[in-house]
Scaffold this motif. Sequence first.
Motif, PDB file in Angstrom:
ATOM      1  N   SER A 104     -87.567  72.253  37.736  1.00 48.97           N
ATOM      2  CA  SER A 104     -87.827  70.890  38.202  1.00 48.97           C
ATOM      3  C   SER A 104     -86.667  70.329  39.022  1.00 48.97           C
ATOM      4  CB  SER A 104     -88.126  69.976  37.013  1.00 48.97           C
ATOM      5  OG  SER A 104     -87.024  69.917  36.129  1.00 48.97           O
ATOM      6  N   HIS A 108     -87.286  68.859  42.693  1.00 47.44           N
ATOM      7  CA  HIS A 108     -86.957  67.467  43.036  1.00 47.44           C
ATOM      8  C   HIS A 108     -85.979  67.414  44.208  1.00 47.44           C
ATOM      9  CE1 HIS A 108     -89.118  65.028  40.123  1.00 47.44           C
ATOM     10  NE2 HIS A 108     -88.831  65.906  39.190  1.00 47.44           N
ATOM     11  N   ALA A 134     -95.965  72.257  37.891  1.00 42.47           N
ATOM     12  CA  ALA A 134     -94.601  71.782  38.121  1.00 42.47           C
ATOM     13  C   ALA A 134     -94.542  70.867  39.343  1.00 42.47           C
ATOM     14  CB  ALA A 134     -93.661  72.973  38.290  1.00 42.47           C
ATOM     15  N   TRP A 135     -95.207  71.257  40.418  1.00 41.52           N
ATOM     16  CA  TRP A 135     -95.215  70.427  41.618  1.00 41.52           C
ATOM     17  C   TRP A 135     -96.055  69.168  41.415  1.00 41.52           C
ATOM     18  CZ3 TRP A 135     -92.302  70.643  45.909  1.00 41.52           C
ATOM     19  CH2 TRP A 135     -91.568  71.818  46.132  1.00 41.52           C
ATOM     20  N   ARG A 137     -96.413  67.488  38.639  1.00 39.36           N
ATOM     21  CA  ARG A 137     -95.605  66.538  37.870  1.00 39.36           C
ATOM     22  C   ARG A 137     -94.475  65.954  38.717  1.00 39.36           C
ATOM     23  NH1 ARG A 137     -96.567  70.652  34.182  1.00 39.36           N
ATOM     24  NH2 ARG A 137     -94.544  71.643  34.621  1.00 39.36           N
ATOM     25  N   ALA A 138     -93.839  66.802  39.503  1.00 39.73           N
ATOM     26  CA  ALA A 138     -92.699  66.341  40.294  1.00 39.73           C
ATOM     27  C   ALA A 138     -93.105  65.326  41.357  1.00 39.73           C
ATOM     28  CB  ALA A 138     -92.004  67.528  40.945  1.00 39.73           C
TER      29      ALA A 138
END
Length: 366
Positions: A104, A108, A134-135, A137-138
């Motif tokens: 993450s 970010h 992951a993307w 959420r980011a």
Amino acid sequence: MSDLSSTTFTRAPSWAASLPGELQTPCFIVSERGIVDNLHATARACGGVERLMPHVKTHRARWIVERLMREGVTAFKAATVAEVAMVLEAGAKHVLWAYPTVNSAHIHTVLALARAHPAAQVDALLDSAAGVGAWRRATNEAPPANLALLIDLDAGMGRTGAPMTVATLQLARTLAALGCFGGWHVYDGHIHDLDTATRRARVDAIVRQVAVLTRAADAEGLSTKLVAGGSYTFDLWPDTLADFVSPGSWTYSSAQHDLELPALGWTPSAYVLATVISRNGATATLDAGSKAISPDKPMAERFRWDGKIVMMSEEHVVVENTDLAVGDRVMLLPRHACTTAYLYPSARVLTTEGSWEVREQLGSRR
């Protein structure tokens, strides 16, 4: 001290004769003209500079990115977030972060870079549902308009990549629903056969598999943009399928590619300058150990030499030799230029105008 131009057994290029006398060694030495000539040869081999998305890990130098843009290169591939930042700071309008990860902090950082450079296209790779998550959420499911996520496909290397089957279309559908699906990426770095016909046959087999997948994607209205190939295969990918091809090692070439890919016409353009600091019978000791040149290669293959590389430590290398004297300087041609360049935060560069300059590069920064 002997003249560098007379040190023929190390294959010192003619331009090395103009090197300044006072240099700390080991030192990374680069010919800008060689890089430009190699670019032109690479562009001819793949059908035009507009198809090139060169990998910057070879050199990790902003000045080279800027020079390649002057020569018509519009897109670049990067392996680390530091390289992504370097390419964007150089003014490039398209960069692909070719490193599928779920870290993450890295994600970010790349998102922040995309937001800081809204006029540039920033692409990144993923190869799994975990990567999509992951993307998602980011970005809080609202990715920047200039971000695209490409699906990395495993062409047989077995390192990263989703299977080259229609089942992988589900990843593309999910990304398309998020509004950020940018296409496909195939790296075939496991193909390095010396015989061109053999390489071509192996690439053609992958091309057929990828074509099936992209036809299925096209039928669903999904992107078919493709970035493909590596240093041994970039010229074999058809332009009807691959929008970009992505060789890296052409920039400097190397002892390996100089021998194994002669048809491409690449000229070795990066060397390590070393000094003979001791002699012992039929051997000479140079000040270029494992911290200076090709640390990822077996000791006996780290640079081109006409005799045996006897031993190597962090700061020394002992080579078979009977001609050199203590104080002589020699030019060592790396077996692997990529992992030599990252050992140096700067290079001594012979410019296309004929002057010597010190130019910064990323070195080991990630």
